[in-house]
Design a protein around this motif. Structure first.
Motif, PDB file in Angstrom:
ATOM      1  N   PRO A 166       0.814  -1.229   0.000  1.00 14.73           N
ATOM      2  CA  PRO A 166       0.000   0.000   0.000  1.00 14.73           C
ATOM      3  C   PRO A 166       0.841   1.271   0.000  1.00 14.73           C
ATOM      4  N   GLN A 167       2.108   1.187   0.511  1.00 15.21           N
ATOM      5  CA  GLN A 167       2.957   2.390   0.579  1.00 15.21           C
ATOM      6  C   GLN A 167       3.151   3.039  -0.786  1.00 15.21           C
ATOM      7  N   LEU A 168       3.090   2.211  -1.856  1.00 14.75           N
ATOM      8  CA  LEU A 168       3.424   2.735  -3.189  1.00 14.75           C
ATOM      9  C   LEU A 168       2.352   3.676  -3.749  1.00 14.75           C
ATOM     10  N   ASN A 169       1.153   3.630  -3.192  1.00 15.94           N
ATOM     11  CA  ASN A 169       0.129   4.619  -3.569  1.00 15.94           C
ATOM     12  C   ASN A 169      -0.974   4.591  -2.516  1.00 15.94           C
ATOM     13  N   SER A 170      -0.688   5.192  -1.368  1.00 18.51           N
ATOM     14  CA  SER A 170      -1.638   5.075  -0.253  1.00 18.51           C
ATOM     15  C   SER A 170      -2.937   5.831  -0.520  1.00 18.51           C
ATOM     16  N   THR A 171      -2.899   6.873  -1.368  1.00 21.88           N
ATOM     17  CA  THR A 171      -4.135   7.604  -1.714  1.00 21.88           C
ATOM     18  C   THR A 171      -5.095   6.682  -2.463  1.00 21.88           C
ATOM     19  N   LEU A 172      -4.553   5.957  -3.451  1.00 23.72           N
ATOM     20  CA  LEU A 172      -5.362   5.024  -4.245  1.00 23.72           C
ATOM     21  C   LEU A 172      -5.878   3.881  -3.355  1.00 23.72           C
ATOM     22  N   PHE A 173      -4.997   3.371  -2.483  1.00 24.67           N
ATOM     23  CA  PHE A 173      -5.385   2.270  -1.592  1.00 24.67           C
ATOM     24  C   PHE A 173      -6.583   2.677  -0.729  1.00 24.67           C
ATOM     25  N   ASN A 174      -6.523   3.904  -0.207  1.00 28.96           N
ATOM     26  CA  ASN A 174      -7.603   4.440   0.629  1.00 28.96           C
ATOM     27  C   ASN A 174      -8.919   4.514  -0.154  1.00 28.96           C
ATOM     28  N   MET A 175      -8.829   5.004  -1.392  1.00 30.17           N
ATOM     29  CA  MET A 175     -10.032   5.115  -2.243  1.00 30.17           C
ATOM     30  C   MET A 175     -10.654   3.738  -2.505  1.00 30.17           C
ATOM     31  N   LEU A 176      -9.771   2.755  -2.764  1.00 34.51           N
ATOM     32  CA  LEU A 176     -10.271   1.422  -3.129  1.00 34.51           C
ATOM     33  C   LEU A 176     -10.931   0.706  -1.963  1.00 34.51           C
ATOM     34  N   PHE A 177     -10.294   0.764  -0.755  1.00 32.83           N
ATOM     35  CA  PHE A 177     -10.940   0.031   0.340  1.00 32.83           C
ATOM     36  C   PHE A 177     -12.224   0.722   0.807  1.00 32.83           C
ATOM     37  N   THR A 178     -12.314   2.039   0.588  1.00 35.96           N
ATOM     38  CA  THR A 178     -13.567   2.747   0.910  1.00 35.96           C
ATOM     39  C   THR A 178     -14.665   2.299  -0.057  1.00 35.96           C
ATOM     40  N   GLN A 179     -14.304   2.169  -1.336  1.00 35.01           N
ATOM     41  CA  GLN A 179     -15.255   1.691  -2.344  1.00 35.01           C
ATOM     42  C   GLN A 179     -15.690   0.251  -2.051  1.00 35.01           C
ATOM     43  N   LEU A 180     -14.704  -0.591  -1.672  1.00 28.60           N
ATOM     44  CA  LEU A 180     -15.004  -1.991  -1.331  1.00 28.60           C
ATOM     45  C   LEU A 180     -15.940  -2.056  -0.123  1.00 28.60           C
ATOM     46  N   ALA A 181     -15.675  -1.203   0.878  1.00 28.15           N
ATOM     47  CA  ALA A 181     -16.522  -1.175   2.086  1.00 28.15           C
ATOM     48  C   ALA A 181     -17.966  -0.851   1.724  1.00 28.15           C
ATOM     49  N   ASN A 182     -18.162   0.113   0.805  1.00 25.26           N
ATOM     50  CA  ASN A 182     -19.526   0.469   0.378  1.00 25.26           C
ATOM     51  C   ASN A 182     -20.204  -0.707  -0.328  1.00 25.26           C
ATOM     52  N   SER A 183     -19.436  -1.405  -1.186  1.00 21.98           N
ATOM     53  CA  SER A 183     -19.991  -2.567  -1.906  1.00 21.98           C
ATOM     54  C   SER A 183     -20.359  -3.681  -0.940  1.00 21.98           C
ATOM     55  N   VAL A 184     -19.503  -3.899   0.078  1.00 26.67           N
ATOM     56  CA  VAL A 184     -19.744  -4.956   1.075  1.00 26.67           C
ATOM     57  C   VAL A 184     -21.012  -4.647   1.871  1.00 26.67           C
ATOM     58  N   LYS A 185     -21.182  -3.376   2.255  1.00 23.68           N
ATOM     59  CA  LYS A 185     -22.378  -3.001   3.024  1.00 23.68           C
ATOM     60  C   LYS A 185     -23.660  -3.249   2.214  1.00 23.68           C
ATOM     61  N   GLU A 186     -23.575  -2.943   0.906  1.00 23.51           N
ATOM     62  CA  GLU A 186     -24.739  -3.197   0.025  1.00 23.51           C
ATOM     63  C   GLU A 186     -25.018  -4.694  -0.069  1.00 23.51           C
ATOM     64  N   LYS A 187     -23.947  -5.472  -0.230  1.00 20.90           N
ATOM     65  CA  LYS A 187     -24.085  -6.935  -0.387  1.00 20.90           C
ATOM     66  C   LYS A 187     -24.726  -7.555   0.857  1.00 20.90           C
ATOM     67  N   ILE A 188     -24.321  -7.056   2.030  1.00 20.37           N
ATOM     68  CA  ILE A 188     -24.857  -7.577   3.291  1.00 20.37           C
ATOM     69  C   ILE A 188     -26.374  -7.371   3.348  1.00 20.37           C
ATOM     70  N   GLU A 189     -26.806  -6.203   2.932  1.00 19.03           N
ATOM     71  CA  GLU A 189     -28.234  -5.873   3.033  1.00 19.03           C
ATOM     72  C   GLU A 189     -29.112  -6.719   2.109  1.00 19.03           C
ATOM     73  N   THR A 190     -28.535  -7.272   1.023  1.00 20.16           N
ATOM     74  CA  THR A 190     -29.347  -8.013   0.059  1.00 20.16           C
ATOM     75  C   THR A 190     -29.534  -9.482   0.439  1.00 20.16           C
ATOM     76  N   ASN A 191     -28.738  -9.984   1.397  1.00 16.81           N
ATOM     77  CA  ASN A 191     -28.813 -11.409   1.740  1.00 16.81           C
ATOM     78  C   ASN A 191     -28.998 -11.561   3.248  1.00 16.81           C
ATOM     79  N   LYS A 192     -30.162 -12.039   3.643  1.00 20.15           N
ATOM     80  CA  LYS A 192     -30.506 -12.114   5.069  1.00 20.15           C
ATOM     81  C   LYS A 192     -29.505 -12.972   5.853  1.00 20.15           C
TER      82      LYS A 192
END
Length: 425
Positions: free
Chosen positions: A192-218
């Motif tokens: 992650p050191q090689l581009n920590s700005t990009l890493f931050n953006m990606l895991f935030t995007q992944l977190a949003n996708s995960v939260k959506e996925k959780i809500e769709t499956n009981k």
């Protein structure tokens, strides 16, 4: 107790309850076979079937644990094999029980189940503890999500990626978890050191996708999430852990082996997040840089060619330069004096740069993006998979690609990864 047959290298071990047989297969050695003769045993939370022969290849580090006691047999030459009486498995099991209580409460109240994040320095066994907790959850009938933020090793896809995977059955001992329909984002670097700005953006995007996925499956909603992180835990790396904990809205942080990190998190995390200290297993060994690089190569090789037991047959095909567009994320830094008014210097880290195919791309991986536009969507879009550049013909303007599936590519927008793979097949 171990008895050994010198000719064939057959060893028999009798394990007492709550003890563990640890063994390593020589890195340049032949295969080793494990057979459960009597009793009950498991490897990283996956139960062994009595009488079945399990095969382990060069470099494997395995721990066979038994709750009730058992007899196992090893065939083949091991680098080391011993029975350990001291094992943290009981602590890990208590950890699973606490998460299971939270899942039961979540189910009753139709709320979200526990989101647990494993943190700690390199080589303390974070991936293994994730595997144990996921296996135990699935054996209880749960369907948890596994999130991998460790770009250095890449358990869900190739190294240089982060992703999420729905776990529906225990991991097989040689193949790991079933890789059906993972959600993968390309980071393109091995740390992650090689581009920590990009890493931050990606895991935030992944977190949003995960939260959506959780809500769709009981079932998954109550089962929760287990998150694996990389071993960068100081300075900027520590900030990333805090940001990831916020992005994924974690309930529990499990700290492996580092008291200092544990105390810092207790100090900095809000009270409603439980921070728990866990010891690492005595069988965990530190790996050298070359061993890590070898492990990365092996991971990419398996992506294209499968494992020795389940071979895959990738496709090699030519594609015209005019049929694809190749980009990289992040351009060279410009001095402040050259920047347009109001633009910040760090913006170059997430700049989308169009590339012309060139000999420097040889052996590099390319991510096949799902993006439809050539802007920020290209950064934040998940990927269909990866191809590897095996030849570049500049005269005919043709690239030769190694791909897990035949032509055509799912999309013509490709993103360059700094990870390389020398195809020796």
């Amino acid at each position: 107790m171990a008895s050994e047959d010198k000719k064939e290298h057959v060893q028999e071990f009798k394990l007492d309850p709550d003890s563990e047989l640890r063994f390593e297969v020589e890195s340049k050695g032949e295969k080793v076979f494990l057979i459960l003769k009597a009793g009950f045993a498991e490897v990283f939370g996956t139960e062994l079937v009595k009488g079945k022969q399990y095969e382990f290849t060069a470099g494997a580090k395995i721990a066979v644990f038994s709750w009730q006691g058992c007899t196992v047999e090893l065939k083949g030459k091991t680098d080391v094999s011993y029975v350990a009486r001291e094992t943290p498995m009981v602590i890990y099991c208590n950890c699973h029980a606490a998460l299971e209580d939270m899942r039961c409460d979540a189910e009753k109240e139709n709320k979200r189940g526990p989101i647990a994040m494993l943190v700690g320095p390199c080589d303390v066994g974070k991936s293994t503890v994730c595997r144990i907790l996921l296996n135990y959850a699935v054996r209880m009938g749960r369907r948890p999500l596994f999130v991998d933020l460790d770009v250095g090793q890449g358990q869900i896809s190739v190294p240089g990626t982060i992703g999420a995977l729905l776990i529906e059955r225990p991991a097989s001992l040689d193949e790991g978890f079933s890789q059906e329909a993972p959600l993968v984002y390309n980071f393109g670097h091995k740390t992650p050191q090689l581009n920590s700005t990009l890493f931050n953006m990606l895991f935030t995007q992944l977190a949003n996708s995960v939260k959506e996925k959780i809500e769709t499956n009981k079932k998954t909603k109550a089962s929760g999430v287990i998150i694996n992180t990389c071993g960068w835990v100081k300075g900027e790396g520590y900030k990333h852990l805090i940001q990831a904990a916020k992005a994924f809205e974690v309930d529990v942080i499990l700290v492996l082996d580092q008291e200092r990190l544990y105390n810092e998190l207790v100090r900095d995390m809000p009270n409603f997040i439980k921070v728990v200290f866990l010891p690492k297993s005595g069988g965990v060994v530190e790996r050298s840089q070359s061993a890590r690089a070898e492990s990365r190569d092996q991971r990419i090789r398996e992506y294209f060619y499968g494992t020795p037991k389940n071979s895959a047959y990738p496709h090699s095909f030519d594609i015209k330069w005019s049929e694809i567009k190749i980009f990289k994320i992040g351009g060279p830094a410009l001095p402040d004096s050259c920047l347009p008014l109001g633009m910040k210097a760090e913006d170059h880290l997430t700049k989308v740069v169009a590339l012309t195919p060139n000999p420097g791309m040889l052996h590099h991986l390319l991510a096949v993006s799902y993006a439809t536009k050539e802007d920020e969507e290209l950064i934040l879009s998940h990927v269909a998979g990866f191809v590897c550049v095996t030849n570049i013909d500049t005269e005919r303007q043709i690239l030769t690609l190694l791909s897990p599936q035949p032509k055509p590519l799912p999309n013509n927008l490709l993103v360059l990864s700094e990870l390389q793979f020398m195809d020796s097949h």
